[in-house]
Design a protein around this motif. Structure first.
Motif, PDB file in Angstrom:
ATOM      1  N   MET A 178       1.119  -8.045  -4.706  1.00 45.93           N
ATOM      2  CA  MET A 178       1.573  -6.687  -4.449  1.00 45.93           C
ATOM      3  C   MET A 178       1.147  -5.742  -5.574  1.00 45.93           C
ATOM      4  SD  MET A 178       5.465  -5.355  -3.682  1.00 45.93           S
ATOM      5  CE  MET A 178       5.631  -6.469  -2.287  1.00 45.93           C
ATOM      6  N   ALA A 179       1.190  -6.218  -6.820  1.00 43.98           N
ATOM      7  CA  ALA A 179       0.802  -5.402  -7.964  1.00 43.98           C
ATOM      8  C   ALA A 179      -0.671  -5.020  -7.887  1.00 43.98           C
ATOM      9  CB  ALA A 179       1.090  -6.146  -9.266  1.00 43.98           C
ATOM     10  N   THR A 180      -1.525  -5.977  -7.539  1.00 48.96           N
ATOM     11  CA  THR A 180      -2.961  -5.713  -7.456  1.00 48.96           C
ATOM     12  C   THR A 180      -3.267  -4.673  -6.390  1.00 48.96           C
ATOM     13  OG1 THR A 180      -3.436  -7.974  -8.156  1.00 48.96           O
ATOM     14  CG2 THR A 180      -5.227  -6.757  -7.104  1.00 48.96           C
ATOM     15  N   ILE A 181      -2.630  -4.823  -5.229  1.00 44.23           N
ATOM     16  CA  ILE A 181      -2.881  -3.891  -4.127  1.00 44.23           C
ATOM     17  C   ILE A 181      -2.359  -2.497  -4.465  1.00 44.23           C
ATOM     18  CG2 ILE A 181      -2.326  -3.356  -1.730  1.00 44.23           C
ATOM     19  CD1 ILE A 181      -2.217  -6.385  -1.216  1.00 44.23           C
ATOM     20  N   ALA A 182      -1.119  -2.410  -4.949  1.00 41.34           N
ATOM     21  CA  ALA A 182      -0.539  -1.102  -5.278  1.00 41.34           C
ATOM     22  C   ALA A 182      -1.334  -0.415  -6.381  1.00 41.34           C
ATOM     23  CB  ALA A 182       0.921  -1.264  -5.701  1.00 41.34           C
ATOM     24  N   ALA A 183      -1.758  -1.180  -7.401  1.00 42.35           N
ATOM     25  CA  ALA A 183      -2.549  -0.596  -8.483  1.00 42.35           C
ATOM     26  C   ALA A 183      -3.888  -0.083  -7.969  1.00 42.35           C
ATOM     27  CB  ALA A 183      -2.768  -1.629  -9.590  1.00 42.35           C
ATOM     28  N   SER A 184      -4.516  -0.817  -7.066  1.00 40.87           N
ATOM     29  CA  SER A 184      -5.786  -0.370  -6.487  1.00 40.87           C
ATOM     30  C   SER A 184      -5.606   0.908  -5.682  1.00 40.87           C
ATOM     31  CB  SER A 184      -6.367  -1.479  -5.595  1.00 40.87           C
ATOM     32  OG  SER A 184      -6.612  -2.644  -6.333  1.00 40.87           O
ATOM     33  N   VAL A 185      -4.480   1.007  -4.994  1.00 43.64           N
ATOM     34  CA  VAL A 185      -4.177   2.214  -4.228  1.00 43.64           C
ATOM     35  C   VAL A 185      -4.012   3.411  -5.164  1.00 43.64           C
ATOM     36  CG1 VAL A 185      -2.395   3.304  -2.807  1.00 43.64           C
ATOM     37  CG2 VAL A 185      -3.156   0.988  -2.285  1.00 43.64           C
ATOM     38  N   VAL A 186      -3.332   3.207  -6.298  1.00 36.69           N
ATOM     39  CA  VAL A 186      -3.163   4.282  -7.285  1.00 36.69           C
ATOM     40  C   VAL A 186      -4.501   4.689  -7.871  1.00 36.69           C
ATOM     41  CG1 VAL A 186      -2.173   4.843  -9.545  1.00 36.69           C
ATOM     42  CG2 VAL A 186      -0.789   3.632  -7.849  1.00 36.69           C
ATOM     43  N   VAL A 191       0.841  -1.199   0.000  1.00 36.13           N
ATOM     44  CA  VAL A 191       0.000   0.000   0.000  1.00 36.13           C
ATOM     45  C   VAL A 191       0.873   1.245   0.000  1.00 36.13           C
ATOM     46  CG1 VAL A 191      -1.716   1.314   1.302  1.00 36.13           C
ATOM     47  CG2 VAL A 191      -1.901  -1.180   1.138  1.00 36.13           C
ATOM     48  N   LEU A 192       1.914   1.218   0.800  1.00 33.67           N
ATOM     49  CA  LEU A 192       2.802   2.370   0.915  1.00 33.67           C
ATOM     50  C   LEU A 192       3.496   2.660  -0.411  1.00 33.67           C
ATOM     51  CD1 LEU A 192       3.559   4.306   3.175  1.00 33.67           C
ATOM     52  CD2 LEU A 192       5.564   2.891   3.647  1.00 33.67           C
ATOM     53  N   ILE A 193       3.911   1.616  -1.115  1.00 26.02           N
ATOM     54  CA  ILE A 193       4.552   1.819  -2.422  1.00 26.02           C
ATOM     55  C   ILE A 193       3.583   2.497  -3.385  1.00 26.02           C
ATOM     56  CG2 ILE A 193       5.427   0.631  -4.463  1.00 26.02           C
ATOM     57  CD1 ILE A 193       6.730  -1.393  -2.628  1.00 26.02           C
ATOM     58  N   GLY A 194       2.325   2.049  -3.395  1.00 20.67           N
ATOM     59  CA  GLY A 194       1.326   2.672  -4.262  1.00 20.67           C
ATOM     60  C   GLY A 194       1.108   4.133  -3.928  1.00 20.67           C
ATOM     61  N   VAL A 195       1.028   4.426  -2.633  1.00 19.31           N
ATOM     62  CA  VAL A 195       0.835   5.807  -2.195  1.00 19.31           C
ATOM     63  C   VAL A 195       1.995   6.686  -2.640  1.00 19.31           C
ATOM     64  CG1 VAL A 195       0.695   7.323  -0.175  1.00 19.31           C
ATOM     65  CG2 VAL A 195      -0.636   5.217  -0.243  1.00 19.31           C
ATOM     66  N   ALA A 224       2.995   0.406 -10.992  1.00 21.13           N
ATOM     67  CA  ALA A 224       2.406  -0.390  -9.918  1.00 21.13           C
ATOM     68  C   ALA A 224       2.121  -1.816 -10.394  1.00 21.13           C
ATOM     69  CB  ALA A 224       1.117   0.268  -9.418  1.00 21.13           C
ATOM     70  N   LEU A 225       1.716  -1.950 -11.648  1.00 17.65           N
ATOM     71  CA  LEU A 225       1.371  -3.265 -12.185  1.00 17.65           C
ATOM     72  C   LEU A 225       2.600  -4.135 -12.448  1.00 17.65           C
ATOM     73  CD1 LEU A 225      -1.475  -2.193 -14.619  1.00 17.65           C
ATOM     74  CD2 LEU A 225      -1.731  -3.439 -12.466  1.00 17.65           C
ATOM     75  N   THR A 226       3.808  -3.552 -12.397  1.00 15.79           N
ATOM     76  CA  THR A 226       5.027  -4.348 -12.595  1.00 15.79           C
ATOM     77  C   THR A 226       5.491  -5.026 -11.310  1.00 15.79           C
ATOM     78  OG1 THR A 226       6.515  -2.476 -12.134  1.00 15.79           O
ATOM     79  CG2 THR A 226       5.820  -2.793 -14.434  1.00 15.79           C
ATOM     80  N   PHE A 274     -15.833   9.849 -17.127  1.00 12.66           N
ATOM     81  CA  PHE A 274     -16.715   8.684 -17.233  1.00 12.66           C
ATOM     82  C   PHE A 274     -15.901   7.406 -17.422  1.00 12.66           C
ATOM     83  CE2 PHE A 274     -18.665   5.704 -20.225  1.00 12.66           C
ATOM     84  CZ  PHE A 274     -19.810   5.318 -19.522  1.00 12.66           C
ATOM     85  N   MET A 275     -14.906   7.455 -18.321  1.00 13.56           N
ATOM     86  CA  MET A 275     -14.143   6.255 -18.647  1.00 13.56           C
ATOM     87  C   MET A 275     -13.193   5.860 -17.527  1.00 13.56           C
ATOM     88  SD  MET A 275     -13.374   6.918 -22.689  1.00 13.56           S
ATOM     89  CE  MET A 275     -12.659   5.301 -22.939  1.00 13.56           C
ATOM     90  N   VAL A 276     -12.552   6.831 -16.892  1.00 11.59           N
ATOM     91  CA  VAL A 276     -11.629   6.511 -15.801  1.00 11.59           C
ATOM     92  C   VAL A 276     -12.380   5.871 -14.636  1.00 11.59           C
ATOM     93  CG1 VAL A 276     -10.117   7.482 -14.038  1.00 11.59           C
ATOM     94  CG2 VAL A 276      -9.897   8.234 -16.408  1.00 11.59           C
ATOM     95  N   ILE A 277     -13.471   6.499 -14.217  1.00 12.62           N
ATOM     96  CA  ILE A 277     -14.241   5.953 -13.100  1.00 12.62           C
ATOM     97  C   ILE A 277     -14.869   4.617 -13.482  1.00 12.62           C
ATOM     98  CG2 ILE A 277     -16.208   6.329 -11.571  1.00 12.62           C
ATOM     99  CD1 ILE A 277     -13.807   8.084 -10.975  1.00 12.62           C
ATOM    100  N   GLY A 278     -15.460   4.558 -14.672  1.00 14.68           N
ATOM    101  CA  GLY A 278     -16.115   3.333 -15.103  1.00 14.68           C
ATOM    102  C   GLY A 278     -15.159   2.159 -15.230  1.00 14.68           C
ATOM    103  N   SER A 279     -13.928   2.438 -15.642  1.00 11.52           N
ATOM    104  CA  SER A 279     -12.968   1.354 -15.854  1.00 11.52           C
ATOM    105  C   SER A 279     -12.268   0.902 -14.580  1.00 11.52           C
ATOM    106  CB  SER A 279     -11.924   1.789 -16.892  1.00 11.52           C
ATOM    107  OG  SER A 279     -11.147   2.875 -16.407  1.00 11.52           O
ATOM    108  N   GLN A 280     -12.265   1.734 -13.539  1.00 11.16           N
ATOM    109  CA  GLN A 280     -11.457   1.439 -12.356  1.00 11.16           C
ATOM    110  C   GLN A 280     -12.260   1.167 -11.090  1.00 11.16           C
ATOM    111  OE1 GLN A 280      -8.313   0.954 -12.851  1.00 11.16           O
ATOM    112  NE2 GLN A 280      -8.302   1.766 -14.933  1.00 11.16           N
ATOM    113  N   ILE A 281     -13.540   1.477 -11.080  1.00 10.40           N
ATOM    114  CA  ILE A 281     -14.310   1.373  -9.841  1.00 10.40           C
ATOM    115  C   ILE A 281     -14.377  -0.061  -9.326  1.00 10.40           C
ATOM    116  CG2 ILE A 281     -16.544   1.105 -11.001  1.00 10.40           C
ATOM    117  CD1 ILE A 281     -15.826   3.151  -7.795  1.00 10.40           C
ATOM    118  N   ASP A 282     -14.424  -1.029 -10.239  1.00 11.07           N
ATOM    119  CA  ASP A 282     -14.516  -2.431  -9.803  1.00 11.07           C
ATOM    120  C   ASP A 282     -13.262  -2.853  -9.058  1.00 11.07           C
ATOM    121  OD1 ASP A 282     -15.874  -5.087  -9.873  1.00 11.07           O
ATOM    122  OD2 ASP A 282     -14.107  -5.638 -11.049  1.00 11.07           O
ATOM    123  N   ARG A 283     -12.114  -2.411  -9.528  1.00 12.53           N
ATOM    124  CA  ARG A 283     -10.841  -2.745  -8.863  1.00 12.53           C
ATOM    125  C   ARG A 283     -10.819  -2.172  -7.454  1.00 12.53           C
ATOM    126  NH1 ARG A 283      -6.145  -1.202 -12.526  1.00 12.53           N
ATOM    127  NH2 ARG A 283      -6.484  -3.296 -13.370  1.00 12.53           N
TER     128      ARG A 283
END
Length: 321
Positions: free
Chosen positions: A287-295, A98-102, A280-282, A212-221
């Protein structure tokens, strides 16, 4: 009669609807998010092209020569903001991923749609545009250093220059070149003038589409990892509350006027989330999933904050004299 001016006056309402509809659809149907995500960068590039078309580029040399502004910009983004981020993460301690994502997202100043928000918030978008190469280079140098300083050597090794260069080329250089072509044609024939006039209608609807696209594409994550990332929300909220006042204080100290000062405020408060997401995805495994969700969480909170900034910054934080 419907006009461009009337559309711009209603832009906040348009953006709010875009956020609500995008979030609702993305939450109800994750497949929609998967469909939208690959197109986000392309729409941002088109948005920036439409905005670049409205900027008188002959004045960019004057903007870049504003050493007082550049000095304030570097001080805010690479000294004061990192200190703010460090203080917030000490106040709200987080686990490693989480800290890395932040840190990835809050330590990198935006080099793309900050230009649009600066323009909408009555700031000097020419200064921000002229400053993007400086911000680009300095953040590539400083981000590994900050990760090493705040977390340790292993964290600093995840930074790759590729996503930054790709984003800068795709989101800044190409739209800028095409905008210059349109402006060149507008000085020579009526067709070019009509094309330039048409682009003036595009920023508001395209910004709504981006939201619209940013929120729509990322809200599920965000929803899936909410039990983990909920702890970072206070960090992001406090960041967006504090950063405008830090920038405003520096604008006063450096004797920077309202339009330039508002540009400084938007730069300090807008982060490079869409560029650092690939970083974050690298990361390895979960860890990638969590950091990406934080971003992504920061992106959502930032978009809401920017809509507030558009009104608050020019009307309350830094008014015209």
């Amino acid at each position: 009669m419907f006009s461009r001016e009337s559309l711009e006056k209603k832009q906040i309402s348009v953006y709010a609807v875009a956020l609500i509809v995008g979030g609702t659809l993305g939450w109800l149907s994750p497949q929609i998010g998967s469909f939208l995500e690959p197109m986000v960068s392309s729409i941002i590039a088109i948005l920036l092209f439409s905005m670049f078309c409205q900027i008188p580029f002959l004045k960019l040399r004057e903007a870049l020569s504003n050493r007082r502004f550049i000095g304030a910009l570097l001080l805010v983004n690479f000294i004061l903001i990192p200190l703010l981020v460090l203080a917030l993460t000490k106040l709200f301690p987080q686990p490693g991923p989480v800290l890395i994502g932040v840190f990835l997202v809050l330590l990198t100043p935006c080099i793309d749609y900050v230009i649009v928000f600066t323009q909408l918030g009555k700031g000097n978008e020419k200064l921000i545009l002229a400053s993007t190469p400086v911000l680009f280079v300095v953040q590539m140098i400083m981000l590994p250093f900050y990760l090493w300083l705040f977390i340790g050597a292993e964290a600093s090794e995840i930074v790759r220059i590729g996503p930054f260069v790709e984003a800068f080329t795709y989101l800044i250089i190409v739209p800028l070149f095409l905008a210059l072509v349109i402006q060149f044609l507008a000085r020579r024939n009526a067709g070019g003038v009509k094309a330039l006039d048409f682009t003036a209608w595009l920023p508001v609807p395209l910004m709504a589409l981006v939201l619209f696209m940013v929120i729509g594409s990322q809200i599920d994550r965000v929803v899936k990892e909410f039990n983990i990332i909920v702890a970072v929300i206070p960090i992001y909220v406090l960041f967006h509350i504090a950063s405008p006042f830090i920038s405003r204080a520096i604008a006063t100290i450096f004797r920077i006027g309202p339009s330039d000062g508002r540009a400084l405020i938007f730069s300090g408060g807008t982060r490079n989330s869409l560029v650092v997401l690939p970083l974050a995805l690298t990361l390895p495994g979960e860890m990638a999933t969590i950091a990406a969700s934080v971003v992504v969480t920061q992106t959502i909170i930032e978009l809401i904050a920017e809509l507030i900034y558009i009104y608050v910054v020019p009307n309350l934080i830094y008014q015209d004299v």
